[in-house]
Write an enzyme that holds these catalytic residues in place. Sequence first.
Site, PDB file in Angstrom:
ATOM      1  N   LYS A 177      11.195  -9.410  70.229  1.00  0.00           N
ATOM      2  CA  LYS A 177      11.699  -8.847  71.491  1.00  0.00           C
ATOM      3  C   LYS A 177      10.520  -8.439  72.380  1.00  0.00           C
ATOM      4  O   LYS A 177       9.446  -8.123  71.868  1.00  0.00           O
ATOM      5  CB  LYS A 177      12.532  -7.588  71.192  1.00  0.00           C
ATOM      6  CG  LYS A 177      13.910  -7.865  70.625  1.00  0.00           C
ATOM      7  CD  LYS A 177      14.687  -6.563  70.485  1.00  0.00           C
ATOM      8  CE  LYS A 177      16.068  -6.819  69.909  1.00  0.00           C
ATOM      9  NZ  LYS A 177      16.951  -7.595  70.805  1.00  0.00           N
ATOM     10  N   ARG A 211      24.819 -10.395  63.145  1.00  0.00           N
ATOM     11  CA  ARG A 211      25.902 -11.245  62.630  1.00  0.00           C
ATOM     12  C   ARG A 211      25.585 -11.759  61.232  1.00  0.00           C
ATOM     13  O   ARG A 211      26.486 -12.052  60.461  1.00  0.00           O
ATOM     14  CB  ARG A 211      26.176 -12.379  63.630  1.00  0.00           C
ATOM     15  CG  ARG A 211      25.009 -13.275  63.858  1.00  0.00           C
ATOM     16  CD  ARG A 211      25.122 -14.078  65.154  1.00  0.00           C
ATOM     17  NE  ARG A 211      24.784 -13.288  66.340  1.00  0.00           N
ATOM     18  CZ  ARG A 211      24.818 -13.756  67.581  1.00  0.00           C
ATOM     19  NH1 ARG A 211      25.181 -14.995  67.806  1.00  0.00           N
ATOM     20  NH2 ARG A 211      24.514 -12.985  68.604  1.00  0.00           N
TER      21      ARG A 211
END
Length: 505
Positions: free
Chosen positions: A290, A364
């Site tokens: 990120k 996920r």
Amino acid sequence: MKKRLTLTLNPELSKNLVKTKTDCLVLGVNDGGALNTFASDIDKATKGIIGKLRKRGEFEAKVGQTAYIATNDGTSAERIFLVGLGKSSKKLSAEDLDKISSAITSGLTAKKSSNGVVCLPDKKFESENSSLNALLQKLGTALESSTYTYDAKLNKKNKKVNYLKKVSVLLESTQNISKLRKSLKTGQCIGQGMNAAKDLANLPGNVCTPSYLASTSRTASRNYQNLSCKVFGEKEMKKMGMDCLLSVGNGSAQESKLISMNYQGGKKGQKPYAIVGKGITFDTGGISLKPPATMDEMKFDMCGAASVIATMQVVAELKLPINLIGVVASAENMPGSKATKPGDVVKTMSGKTVEILNTDAEGRLVLADALTYVERFNPVSVIDIATLTGAVIMALGYSTSGLMSNNDELAKKLLEAGEKASDRAWQLPLWDVYQKDLDSNFADIANIGGRAGTITAACFLSRFAEKYPWAHLDVAGTASLKGAAKGGSGRPVPLLSQYLIDIAG
Ligand code: BES
Ligand code: MN
Ligand code: ZN
């Protein structure tokens, strides 16, 4: 769970309101018509100040409107705070009740009162007693939640002061008092749960690791006789075939954990409900790193887990007559020589293989195996809670959680619970057209794809939730606050608690 506020419903006090000593006397006032008993007593003692304010149009008592009366010769209260309840004839909506309960709370906290008395003319609610119960529940939550301070890591001399310690609520009559008391107490308990979730959220990533979440869950379970907790480490997860969950922690020195809590409030053998939380204790993005600007906020990537751990305690505290499983899938997402690389393929516990195209879509991956794990409990329904996508903030902003489900009845119940508990969600579609975005040339399913980021993330999860009614809450925008109030928000503990309270009947 820590209780910061002494909160009581205390009708006896009202007999001598003018002489009641308090830091802040909060008076609910009607818009128009004769003043209610409380307001009229104080009005008489203060040479008609409330009447004057109403007449001058300074304070019309519209829903949620407020006014301070700083000095008040004539009464024993340090200050008086007026809160508008609207016209007597007006039916109060859930949003109106929110406005009223926030106004009362702000009046008590803004001037650093250490105690307060809140006068609610229940005659206003006579025709709709349920709205008084709803208001008291909201007020309990708002007051307890407002007393939260976080200073765990501050030097002694920088410790924060929590001013508000004690609040009494007064009603005009003692009708239905025990039910009303219960509503207030339920609300306060939800507020305690929010604060427990905030505490976990606010701890830094170097303290709140997967092992820390595990030990917190264990400690919490010990406080309740019918709450138990089991923790699986990496070896045990490997044995269960959870390679997908484990792939997320590959770059981290911290051991990944699967936490499984079990609350037995219902009959033995009665099917349980299940809640499953994303517990990424820090999300760097992994090899798909990120950008640095707001990366610190990725310590909040365990807020789904925090809401599960807190809600288990709320349910245990309220002794709800249901069985409930709480699962937390926890890992730290770091780059490193052992970290998962884009293009890597892993096998899930379900047997399906996943091509990890982006290591930043890690939530996920841990949830996929946790969703397969809960199958063994044969649950009535499963709700997962996750700070899953930045895209949900583009869609719904910071006030509303995203909801997706494979079962419309379940979705409807959750939306209603959110509405009731002032913790709203909004449903996005999970249509088949989005599923093909996850096609992969190299595995059964890819972990990213398409443009509808929030929906495709839910589509990914849906592949692992085929065996039960399932709903997914994307709380990336709602679980923490920005700016000056930066920190955990305690959401969606109210929504989850309300859903389970409603189910318990
Ligand atoms: N934890 C983030 C989602 C997030 C973003 C939470 C902003 C709170 C605020 C999640 O793991 C993530 O990185 N999602 C990616 C998915 C993308 C790679 C498909 C995202 O939203 O950018
Ligand atoms: Mn991520
Ligand atoms: Zn994440």
